[in-house]
Enzyme design. Structure first.
Site, PDB file in Angstrom:
ATOM      1  N   ARG A  30       0.786  -1.210   0.072  1.00 44.89           N
ATOM      2  CA  ARG A  30       0.067   0.051  -0.096  1.00 44.89           C
ATOM      3  C   ARG A  30       0.946   1.220  -0.092  1.00 44.89           C
ATOM      4  O   ARG A  30       1.994   1.387   0.724  1.00 44.89           O
ATOM      5  CB  ARG A  30      -0.929   0.009   1.094  1.00 44.89           C
ATOM      6  CG  ARG A  30      -1.672  -1.107   1.371  1.00 44.89           C
ATOM      7  CD  ARG A  30      -2.859  -1.376   0.349  1.00 44.89           C
ATOM      8  NE  ARG A  30      -3.852  -0.436   0.243  1.00 44.89           N
ATOM      9  CZ  ARG A  30      -4.419  -0.557  -0.625  1.00 44.89           C
ATOM     10  NH1 ARG A  30      -4.460  -1.547  -1.719  1.00 44.89           N
ATOM     11  NH2 ARG A  30      -5.640   0.387  -0.951  1.00 44.89           N
ATOM     12  N   GLU A  64      -2.511   8.314  -5.669  1.00 38.15           N
ATOM     13  CA  GLU A  64      -2.508   7.923  -6.901  1.00 38.15           C
ATOM     14  C   GLU A  64      -3.792   8.287  -7.875  1.00 38.15           C
ATOM     15  O   GLU A  64      -4.630   8.828  -7.164  1.00 38.15           O
ATOM     16  CB  GLU A  64      -2.827   6.250  -6.969  1.00 38.15           C
ATOM     17  CG  GLU A  64      -1.585   5.463  -6.119  1.00 38.15           C
ATOM     18  CD  GLU A  64      -1.671   3.979  -5.916  1.00 38.15           C
ATOM     19  OE1 GLU A  64      -2.822   3.418  -6.408  1.00 38.15           O
ATOM     20  OE2 GLU A  64      -0.607   3.318  -5.679  1.00 38.15           O
ATOM     21  N   HIS A 124       0.804   0.415  -9.782  1.00 34.53           N
ATOM     22  CA  HIS A 124      -0.153  -0.462  -8.824  1.00 34.53           C
ATOM     23  C   HIS A 124      -0.841  -1.808  -9.674  1.00 34.53           C
ATOM     24  O   HIS A 124      -2.085  -1.734  -9.820  1.00 34.53           O
ATOM     25  CB  HIS A 124      -1.300   0.438  -8.420  1.00 34.53           C
ATOM     26  CG  HIS A 124      -2.078  -0.156  -7.212  1.00 34.53           C
ATOM     27  ND1 HIS A 124      -2.335   0.629  -6.270  1.00 34.53           N
ATOM     28  CD2 HIS A 124      -1.983  -1.236  -6.518  1.00 34.53           C
ATOM     29  CE1 HIS A 124      -3.096  -0.209  -5.156  1.00 34.53           C
ATOM     30  NE2 HIS A 124      -2.655  -1.268  -5.519  1.00 34.53           N
TER      31      HIS A 124
END
Length: 526
Positions: A233, A262, A280
């Site tokens: 994370r 993000e 990601h």
């Protein structure tokens, strides 16, 4: 009928699983704009979401009888868990479906940082230079890797690191040390031991305890030339401090898949030449997307029926006091209660729990989950984790629980015996790696099966031809067998637990009862 609404796109196999249930009404509303979605939520029992739907105040004001939210994925940053809890809505995620994808991406980042494959590829393919001398790397063999968080992903990274002949050390205050030491991996309670490693990788959720777990203070204690990996994370590493340490080469390389904000297209880490980045993509494999959808759908079905709330994040216990694997045992306990109550219909007079192994210290929580499972069939939404023990007391249900430090057959084992005015029925179960729940024994018959789906319990005298007769009857009515497990005892009796894909009509049950060897038949749906 229970109503499940799918708010965001999931793999078709998950939708197929939901659609193939006679007691479930499904609405796939992933195509709707969010403002249009809200007006459909008033009669939903369960919703399935991904990151595209924010479970915020507007969403929660739109629901009526919502019991559960299933996040088809790991991260729940888009869900207001506190206000869900206040409204009595259970929040679940799907933490294991993308396990292998995330593990393999982590290993890819580790290998890239020690061998610089992207740099070598770019020089040869784009610059058209053949300079082997530029690409001396280091070997993983003999290096020390520190793993922060040893759950489903971290433990598998550890296994793969050992395969590279690395020395593996793990820090995770929420696991039993034996989970690591049984694998030949070093377990430490001292976080500074991790900071002395050659490579450090993190695999924890993001919360107040883990946010900025690596910052300037920790980096100062690290060895020169350390490598850091984060495929978990964003925000677990302080990005400003990470940037400074990468720039002055205290950290030699970093492999990053996640960012504090993000999309991370403007993140200053992208300006450094000793950082490998990916956008990601930890869950981005075809296999993991299919598994995410299937596991989310199964969780939604269990929640809608009240059979269990797998991977619930707002359990009615203090989460900080629970090792991660204990949540699976709570789910197992509720399923045992739900299973036994369906298979042993009648007025419940007592529930006994025998809890064997190191999980015994959590017996008080397990009693609550056992009661919710056992009383769900008769009370529906009137039973919950808050009132379960009060209702049991009002109904005169005797509750007995015992613990044993060791189990004779498994590391941990739970046995629930439910007694009604009709009979007593016992079910035992345990949890294996990846939090796979298994029934191991039913009324003295050894069984090895996951408790889910539509199940037939068929007890018979142990004589030839019974399995064939059962199969022929089910085939005659076009009922497909998904799984078939058989247990036998010393009395020359057998118990078959048959998982089928279709609803089981009453006439089929009656025909099965007419098999001469049949001693009894029950049906359970989880």
């Amino acid at each position: 009928m229970h109503k499940i609404i799918v708010c965001d796109h999931i793999h078709q196999k998950g939708l197929d699983l939901l659609m193939n249930q006679n007691d479930i009404q499904v609405e796939n509303l992933a195509h709707l704009q969010k403002n249009d979605l809200y007006r459909h939520l008033i009669d939903a029992d369960v919703v399935i979401t991904r990151s595209s739907t924010s479970i915020d105040a507007t969403f929660l004001q739109s629901v009526g009888k919502l019991k559960a939210i299933v996040r088809a994925g790991v991260g729940v940053d888009n869900i207001d868990i506190l206000n869900c809890s206040k409204k009595g809505i259970v929040v679940m995620n799907v933490p294991t479906a993308n396990t292998i994808a995330a593990v393999e991406l982590t290993m890819a980042h580790i290998i890239n940082t020690v061998r610089n494959f992207p740099g070598a590829d770019s020089q040869l393919r784009i610059e058209r230079k053949w300079k082997r001398e530029d690409w001396y790397g280091t070997e993983l063999k003999g290096k020390k890797i520190g793993i922060i968080g040893f759950g489903n992903i971290g433990s598998r990274v550890g296994i793969r690191a050992k395969a590279f002949e690395m020395e593996v050390i793990v820090y995770d205050p929420y696991i039993f040390p034996s989970k690591a030491t049984d694998m030949g991996i070093i377990y430490t309670k001292n976080f500074d031991d991790i900071l002395k490693c050659d490579i450090i990788t993190i695999h924890t959720p993001k919360n107040e305890e883990t946010k900025n777990i690596i910052s300037a203070k920790e980096i100062e204690k690290m060895k020169e030339g350390v490598i850091l990996i984060n495929c978990a994370r964003g925000g677990l590493y302080n990005e400003d401090d990470l940037y400074n340490a990468l720039k002055n080469k205290k950290i030699r390389w970093a492999g990053i898949d996640v960012f504090a904000k993000e999309p991370g297209i403007d993140n200053k880490l992208l300006d450094l030449d000793n950082v490998y980045v990916t956008p990601h993509i930890g869950a981005n494999t075809l296999e993991s997307q299919e598994q995410i959808a299937l596991q989310a759908a199964q969780a939604a079905l269990e929640a809608a029926r009240g059979a269990g709330y797998p991977n619930a994040l707002n359990l009615p216990v203090k989460e900080t006091e629970l090792p991660e694997n204990i949540k699976a045992y709570l789910d197992l306990t509720q399923k045992l209660g739900f299973f036994c109550a369906q298979a042993n219909k009648g007025v419940i007079t007592s529930i006994q729990l025998l809890i064997e192994g190191e999980i015994g210290k959590y017996s008080n929580s397990m009693v609550t989950f056992a009661l919710v499972g056992a009383l769900k069939s008769s009370l529906g939404d009137n039973i919950n984790y808050v009132n379960a023990q009060f209702i049991a007391k009002e109904r005169g249900i005797e509750i007995v629980f015992k613990t044993k430090e060791l189990s004779n057959s498994y590391k941990n084992l739970i046995t629930l015996t439910l007694t009604t005015s009709e009979e007593s029925l016992s079910g035992s179960g345990t949890v294996f790696d990846e939090n796979i729940i298994k029934l191991t024994n039913i009324n003295g018959f050894n069984i090895d099966i996951e408790p889910k789906g539509k199940m037939i319990l068929f007890k018979n005298t142990d004589v030839p031809g019974v399995i064939g007769n059962v199969g022929n009857i089910l085939a005659k009515y076009n009922i497909n067998i998904a799984d078939f497990r058989l247990g036998r005892n010393m009395k020359k009796e057998a118990l078959a637990l048959i998982v089928v894909d279709n609803q089981i009509p009453e006439n089929v049950i009656n025909e099965l009862k007419n098999i001469p060897a049949c001693l009894g038949i029950k049906t359970v749906t989880i």
